[in-house]
Design an enzyme around this catalytic site. Sequence first.
Site: not given
Ligand code: ATR
Length: 276
Positions: A65, A131, A218
């Site tokens: 993206k 997102a 989802y």
């Molecule tokens: P997207 O672009 O779809 O939002 P992403 O950039 O990978 O995907 O973001 C995923 C989100 O889920 C992030 O806010 C991530 O937190 P970090 O910024 O700290 O990595 C969060 N996330 C993923 N796994 C997590 C976990 N085990 N505990 C808390 N937050 C989590």
Amino acid sequence: MIRACCIGWPVTHVRSPLIHGFWLKEHAIRGEYGPEAVEPGQVDAFLRSLADRGYAGCNVTIPHKEAAFAAMDEVDPGAVAVGAVNTVWLDGGRLIGMNSDVIGFLKNLDDHVPNWEREVRHAVVLGAGGAARGIVHGLLSRGVETITVANRSLSKAEAIAASHPSSLRVADWASVPALLADADLLVNTTSLGMKGQPPLDLPLDTLKPTAIVSDIVYVPLVTDLLARAEARGHRTVEGLGMLLHQAVPGFEKWFGITPKVTRGLWEHVAADIRGT
Ligand code: ATR
């Protein structure tokens, strides 16, 4: 024959062919929509050759993206706010891109809770990825006064907040339960709760009784967060509707008809998700 595609890497599990295939059949359009696996590093070249490949445009999914955003000749304000593009079409040989995730999120919220803007003054957004960035932009565009972005890595929440310092606050993960008493809308934008990921371990007992709860996950269709919120009597907004609504602008641009997000479409895609 009009053709469009979805580019990603890998692209085997994308559900947009199901959505566009449903609409093509519904409207008896001579068209085609399929997945295209595009390697990282090849996104710009692929997009520049869309017309030569016979495509009117494409959707863009993970991890392309941001690269697609960089390849565009023109983008909409939503895409600028997020720095990412998920829908591309050609206009006189120029590549035009938009981010329809923001529209998809808002339309889905409108469908589930009409006039939600009248009651949502403070929203709590969990997560600070792409997102979350889009959803924050969308909520602000609808007049939400204050948004608290809570994230495991505080620096990413701070980076989002820096773009709207007067309306955004940040919070670390541990302070989320304390924030919930003052939340009119709670949105999960993290991958927590998704099939194969850890659960979103957030107690809801402090959540304001009138709060709306939304999850962009989802798979499963009803996440644990939504099930627990529903059991407490909250209005809930499931994530599949966002996926369906974000597909509308692309179909409209490529195939020339504005398709509808109906219960029939929802069931068609839900059946596939249930089968996984
Ligand atoms: P997207 O672009 O779809 O939002 P992403 O950039 O990978 O995907 O973001 C995923 C989100 O889920 C992030 O806010 C991530 O937190 P970090 O910024 O700290 O990595 C969060 N996330 C993923 N796994 C997590 C976990 N085990 N505990 C808390 N937050 C989590």
